[in-house]
Design a protein around this motif. Structure first.
Motif, PDB file in Angstrom:
ATOM      1  N   ASP A   1      -3.464  10.327  -1.574  1.00  0.00           N
ATOM      2  CA  ASP A   1      -2.223   9.568  -1.653  1.00  0.00           C
ATOM      3  C   ASP A   1      -1.574   9.849  -3.003  1.00  0.00           C
TER       4      ASP A   1
ATOM      5  N   SER B   1      -4.212  12.866   4.656  1.00  0.00           N
ATOM      6  CA  SER B   1      -3.258  12.044   3.929  1.00  0.00           C
ATOM      7  C   SER B   1      -2.433  11.252   4.936  1.00  0.00           C
ATOM      8  N   TYR B   2      -1.364  10.644   4.466  1.00  0.00           N
ATOM      9  CA  TYR B   2      -0.492   9.820   5.305  1.00  0.00           C
ATOM     10  C   TYR B   2       0.790  10.575   5.640  1.00  0.00           C
TER      11      TYR B   2
ATOM     12  N   ILE C   1       3.504  10.499   3.025  1.00  0.00           N
ATOM     13  CA  ILE C   1       3.220  11.324   1.846  1.00  0.00           C
ATOM     14  C   ILE C   1       3.549  12.783   2.175  1.00  0.00           C
TER      15      ILE C   1
END
Length: 193
Positions: free
Chosen positions: A93, A185-186, A189
């Motif tokens: 992140d 990750s997201y 992001i």
């Protein structure tokens, strides 16, 4: 068109009605947001489209559906062109956090990067995209609105993960390492990278 993420599944705000293939359409004016969140979390739906009439008012109307948490964060570059990442909740992140008191969003972004990573000497270079995601705290859903900034620093000291915030690692990543990190990750992001 705006994307608000529920985990990694987007709620898409749009004025266009499309044939439902892997997603569902709802009218923004009458949507039950709790039901939409539950569907995204508990079904194989890939996304939900919330349909409104006026493109300029979609986001404003959506943000009234749940309490908002305003946050600031940074995509920080060092002198070598590497980007500063944190590792929290088993995901890579970027450092960010919510505003405190009457501080400006820029002050929030710098303070949060410093607190979460130990990096100082930060300079804001430019605003980046604002991201949106829905999370649950104390049994209630909220929308986190994160204002991101490109930052630079000459910092060469020791990185210091803020463990009481669940951060287990802080690292400067090069392009190849970022590409690998983005696999864990997201979605919001990935938009910034």
């Amino acid at each position: 068109m705006h994307h608000i993420f529920v985990n990694d599944k987007p709620i898409v705000l749009t004025t266009k009605v499309e044939q439902e293939i892997g997603f569902k359409n709802y009218l923004l004016s009458t949507v039950n947001i709790g039901k939409v969140i539950k569907e995204l979390n508990n079904t194989s739906l890939k996304s939900v489209h919330l349909i409104g009439k006026n493109e300029d008012k979609l986001l404003k109307k959506f943000l009234k559906l749940l309490p908002n948490v305003i946050a600031g964060g940074g995509k920080v570059f060092n002198q070598e062109g590497k980007v500063l990442f944190i590792y929290r909740n088993d995901k890579w992140d970027l450092p960010k956090g919510k505003t405190e008191g009457k501080e400006t969003i820029e002050t929030t972004a710098i303070r949060e990067v410093e607190e979460e990573t130990g990096v100082t000497g930060l300079k804001i270079k430019a605003p980046l995209e604002t991201t949106y995601h829905i999370f649950k705290r104390n049994g209630k859903h909220r929308i986190k609105v994160t204002h991101w900034f490109a930052m630079s620093t000459n910092f060469e000291g020791k990185l210091d993960p803020q463990e009481d915030e669940g951060i287990t690692k802080v690292a400067w990543l090069n392009e190849a390492e970022i590409e690998k990190a983005m696999k864990n990750s997201y979605s919001n992001i990935k938009i910034l990278i």
